[in-house]
Design a protein around this motif. Structure first.
Motif, PDB file in Angstrom:
ATOM      1  N   ASP A  28       0.820  -1.095   0.120  1.00 33.67           N
ATOM      2  CA  ASP A  28       0.061   0.172  -0.020  1.00 33.67           C
ATOM      3  C   ASP A  28       0.725   1.135  -0.085  1.00 33.67           C
ATOM      4  O   ASP A  28       0.587   2.062   0.757  1.00 33.67           O
ATOM      5  CB  ASP A  28      -1.005  -0.047   1.473  1.00 33.67           C
ATOM      6  CG  ASP A  28      -1.939   1.095   1.262  1.00 33.67           C
ATOM      7  OD1 ASP A  28      -2.372   1.423   0.017  1.00 33.67           O
ATOM      8  OD2 ASP A  28      -2.408   1.657   2.176  1.00 33.67           O
ATOM      9  N   THR A  29       1.953   1.304  -0.798  1.00 33.11           N
ATOM     10  CA  THR A  29       2.961   2.392  -0.953  1.00 33.11           C
ATOM     11  C   THR A  29       2.359   3.304  -2.074  1.00 33.11           C
ATOM     12  O   THR A  29       1.425   2.995  -2.664  1.00 33.11           O
ATOM     13  CB  THR A  29       4.434   1.798  -1.487  1.00 33.11           C
ATOM     14  OG1 THR A  29       4.159   1.120  -2.753  1.00 33.11           O
ATOM     15  CG2 THR A  29       4.713   0.715  -0.509  1.00 33.11           C
ATOM     16  N   PRO A  30       2.913   4.346  -2.122  1.00 33.36           N
ATOM     17  CA  PRO A  30       2.378   5.507  -3.181  1.00 33.36           C
ATOM     18  C   PRO A  30       2.563   4.755  -4.793  1.00 33.36           C
ATOM     19  O   PRO A  30       1.755   5.103  -5.370  1.00 33.36           O
ATOM     20  CB  PRO A  30       3.457   6.686  -3.165  1.00 33.36           C
ATOM     21  CG  PRO A  30       3.858   6.750  -1.513  1.00 33.36           C
ATOM     22  CD  PRO A  30       3.992   5.212  -1.088  1.00 33.36           C
ATOM     23  N   TYR A  31       3.653   3.904  -4.752  1.00 32.28           N
ATOM     24  CA  TYR A  31       3.837   3.328  -6.258  1.00 32.28           C
ATOM     25  C   TYR A  31       2.689   2.457  -6.415  1.00 32.28           C
ATOM     26  O   TYR A  31       2.167   2.354  -7.562  1.00 32.28           O
ATOM     27  CB  TYR A  31       5.046   2.653  -6.225  1.00 32.28           C
ATOM     28  CG  TYR A  31       5.364   2.015  -7.714  1.00 32.28           C
ATOM     29  CD1 TYR A  31       5.684   2.608  -8.644  1.00 32.28           C
ATOM     30  CD2 TYR A  31       5.150   0.623  -7.546  1.00 32.28           C
ATOM     31  CE1 TYR A  31       5.946   1.877  -9.921  1.00 32.28           C
ATOM     32  CE2 TYR A  31       5.346   0.056  -9.063  1.00 32.28           C
ATOM     33  CZ  TYR A  31       5.549   0.532 -10.168  1.00 32.28           C
ATOM     34  OH  TYR A  31       5.700  -0.017 -11.307  1.00 32.28           O
ATOM     35  N   ARG A  33      -0.174   2.443  -5.149  1.00 25.27           N
ATOM     36  CA  ARG A  33      -1.436   2.931  -5.343  1.00 25.27           C
ATOM     37  C   ARG A  33      -1.394   3.704  -6.699  1.00 25.27           C
ATOM     38  O   ARG A  33      -2.485   3.720  -7.443  1.00 25.27           O
ATOM     39  CB  ARG A  33      -1.636   4.227  -3.981  1.00 25.27           C
ATOM     40  CG  ARG A  33      -1.958   3.426  -2.901  1.00 25.27           C
ATOM     41  CD  ARG A  33      -2.448   4.207  -1.723  1.00 25.27           C
ATOM     42  NE  ARG A  33      -2.070   5.553  -1.565  1.00 25.27           N
ATOM     43  CZ  ARG A  33      -0.850   5.637  -0.705  1.00 25.27           C
ATOM     44  NH1 ARG A  33      -0.447   4.581   0.028  1.00 25.27           N
ATOM     45  NH2 ARG A  33      -0.179   6.937  -0.522  1.00 25.27           N
ATOM     46  N   ALA A  34      -0.329   4.248  -7.120  1.00 31.70           N
ATOM     47  CA  ALA A  34      -0.266   4.759  -8.462  1.00 31.70           C
ATOM     48  C   ALA A  34      -0.784   3.869  -9.669  1.00 31.70           C
ATOM     49  O   ALA A  34      -1.439   3.985 -10.449  1.00 31.70           O
ATOM     50  CB  ALA A  34       1.098   5.427  -8.657  1.00 31.70           C
ATOM     51  N   LEU A  50       0.664  10.383  -7.976  1.00 30.64           N
ATOM     52  CA  LEU A  50       1.194   9.401  -6.991  1.00 30.64           C
ATOM     53  C   LEU A  50       2.679   8.898  -7.428  1.00 30.64           C
ATOM     54  O   LEU A  50       3.434   8.647  -6.685  1.00 30.64           O
ATOM     55  CB  LEU A  50       0.150   8.384  -6.728  1.00 30.64           C
ATOM     56  CG  LEU A  50      -0.928   8.498  -5.715  1.00 30.64           C
ATOM     57  CD1 LEU A  50      -1.868   7.465  -5.540  1.00 30.64           C
ATOM     58  CD2 LEU A  50      -0.213   8.847  -4.249  1.00 30.64           C
ATOM     59  N   TRP A  52       4.670  10.566  -8.926  1.00 26.95           N
ATOM     60  CA  TRP A  52       5.504  11.976  -8.363  1.00 26.95           C
ATOM     61  C   TRP A  52       6.201  11.497  -7.021  1.00 26.95           C
ATOM     62  O   TRP A  52       6.954  11.770  -6.599  1.00 26.95           O
ATOM     63  CB  TRP A  52       4.969  13.055  -8.546  1.00 26.95           C
ATOM     64  CG  TRP A  52       5.268  13.858  -9.943  1.00 26.95           C
ATOM     65  CD1 TRP A  52       4.262  14.291 -10.722  1.00 26.95           C
ATOM     66  CD2 TRP A  52       6.271  14.207 -10.513  1.00 26.95           C
ATOM     67  NE1 TRP A  52       4.678  14.885 -11.754  1.00 26.95           N
ATOM     68  CE2 TRP A  52       6.182  15.066 -11.629  1.00 26.95           C
ATOM     69  CE3 TRP A  52       7.576  14.087  -9.941  1.00 26.95           C
ATOM     70  CZ2 TRP A  52       6.911  15.239 -12.617  1.00 26.95           C
ATOM     71  CZ3 TRP A  52       8.589  14.659 -10.777  1.00 26.95           C
ATOM     72  CH2 TRP A  52       8.269  15.205 -12.100  1.00 26.95           C
ATOM     73  N   LYS A  53       4.885  11.526  -6.068  1.00 26.36           N
ATOM     74  CA  LYS A  53       5.061  11.184  -4.884  1.00 26.36           C
ATOM     75  C   LYS A  53       6.009  10.021  -4.500  1.00 26.36           C
ATOM     76  O   LYS A  53       7.199  10.099  -3.577  1.00 26.36           O
ATOM     77  CB  LYS A  53       3.804  10.869  -4.106  1.00 26.36           C
ATOM     78  CG  LYS A  53       3.899  10.699  -2.558  1.00 26.36           C
ATOM     79  CD  LYS A  53       2.405  10.625  -1.751  1.00 26.36           C
ATOM     80  CE  LYS A  53       2.710  10.420  -0.215  1.00 26.36           C
ATOM     81  NZ  LYS A  53       1.472  10.221   0.438  1.00 26.36           N
ATOM     82  N   ALA A  54       5.732   8.820  -5.193  1.00 26.29           N
ATOM     83  CA  ALA A  54       6.776   7.781  -5.151  1.00 26.29           C
ATOM     84  C   ALA A  54       8.307   8.020  -5.528  1.00 26.29           C
ATOM     85  O   ALA A  54       9.015   7.577  -4.491  1.00 26.29           O
ATOM     86  CB  ALA A  54       6.297   6.561  -6.050  1.00 26.29           C
ATOM     87  N   ASP A  59      10.264   5.369  -3.312  1.00 30.89           N
ATOM     88  CA  ASP A  59       9.321   4.249  -3.284  1.00 30.89           C
ATOM     89  C   ASP A  59       9.485   3.698  -4.840  1.00 30.89           C
ATOM     90  O   ASP A  59       8.742   4.193  -5.881  1.00 30.89           O
ATOM     91  CB  ASP A  59       8.017   4.335  -2.912  1.00 30.89           C
ATOM     92  CG  ASP A  59       7.124   3.287  -2.945  1.00 30.89           C
ATOM     93  OD1 ASP A  59       7.533   2.190  -2.982  1.00 30.89           O
ATOM     94  OD2 ASP A  59       5.826   3.535  -3.605  1.00 30.89           O
ATOM     95  N   ALA A  64       8.798   3.689 -10.845  1.00 34.06           N
ATOM     96  CA  ALA A  64       7.844   4.917 -10.830  1.00 34.06           C
ATOM     97  C   ALA A  64       8.275   6.031 -11.884  1.00 34.06           C
ATOM     98  O   ALA A  64       7.409   6.538 -12.414  1.00 34.06           O
ATOM     99  CB  ALA A  64       8.109   5.575  -9.451  1.00 34.06           C
TER     100      ALA A  64
END
Length: 292
Positions: A28-31, A33-34, A50, A52-54, A59, A64
């Protein structure tokens, strides 16, 4: 009344975890979820945010950055994708650099950046020349349409030269493109590059030479000569040649020396060697003439 029975395939699918069914990485990491937004919910803009966030939190940065650039390309945000790869590829592993180059090449093609394509292709040739490609191994495993196969240094060099020749063709720099295609054909000849060489010669009004190259395709002298697509293209190009005399004599750049076999030099070179590749020496006069 008999109860309905479910097929073994559907029963097995029901037992599989959600992330396996949807071809998602677990967690359930940003990657993760992306990827869910990209593949399941079909929300590319939210997926890009998301991704970008990863990248920013470290992550799965390799995946990503590549996946974000691909989604941006699909959203016609090509320039943004190019800048993202250039800005953040230094955060990625050495193993990811080649796949990032491939994505970058697709982006350059998408927006017609020919000079950038040429620069990247020449850089890849330098890596081969200096022995830095394929993690210094003679072959690598590639994948196409779900199938794995081995690619040799020779095949990769010829492929890159073929792409470089095509980029010069788009610049209408046919003399340079011809030189590059001839070099590629000495390394790993195939029917597609032979057709492109024939087109280079046609563009230079060297119809007799073009006819000879294209007839070699139809006579099965190259790998891929039996491919219907290559044969049809050879026939179409021969139709362009038909109205012109086929026995006229034209000066041929094929007589220009292609000495210093690429791979022998590659073996002898060191990573600190500054000498230019032979192919660059051969095509420089044509590029300089074009610049004038």
């Amino acid at each position: 009344m008999q109860g309905s029975t479910k097929s073994p395939k559907k029963a097995a699918q029901k037992q599989e975890p959600y992330h396996v069914i949807h071809k998602l990485p677990p967690g359930d990491t940003p990657y993760v979820r992306a990827k869910h937004l990209q593949l399941v919910e079909k929300d590319p803009e939210a997926a890009i945010a998301l991704f970008w966030k990863a990248i920013n939190v470290g992550d799965r940065v390799d995946s990503a950055l590549k996946d974000m650039a691909v989604v941006m390309k699909q959203q016609n945000r090509v320039e943004e994708a190019i800048e993202a790869i250039k800005s953040f590829r230094d955060r990625c592993s050495k193993q990811a650099q080649e796949s990032l180059d491939n994505v970058l090449m697709d982006l350059y093609k998408k927006c017609g950046k020919l000079e950038e394509q040429i620069e990247l292709l020449e850089q890849k040739l330098r890596m081969i020349y200096q022995g830095e490609a394929f993690n210094r191994k003679p072959t690598k495993t590639a994948r196409s349409h779900g199938r794995k196969f081995q690619v040799t240094i020779q095949q990769e060099t010829s492929r890159i030269l073929g792409n470089l020749g095509w980029a010069y063709m788009q610049q209408t720099n046919y003399a340079t493109a011809e030189m590059v295609y001839r070099k590629a054909q000495t390394i790993d000849p195939d029917a597609n590059k032979a057709c492109n060489l024939g087109l280079c010669l046609i563009k230079q009004a060297r119809y007799g030479e073009a006819r000879s190259v294209l007839e070699d395709v139809l006579h099965g002298k190259f790998c891929g000569s039996n491919d219907p697509k290559s044969r049809n293209r050879a026939h179409e190009l021969l139709e362009e040649v038909e109205p012109w005399q086929s026995d006229a004599v034209f000066p041929s750049t094929s007589e220009i020396s292609l000495e210093d076999c690429f791979f022998e030099l590659m073996k002898q070179s060191s990573p600190h060697r500054t000498r230019r590749l032979p192919i660059f020496e051969e095509i420089s006069p044509f590029r300089d003439q074009l610049a004038c």
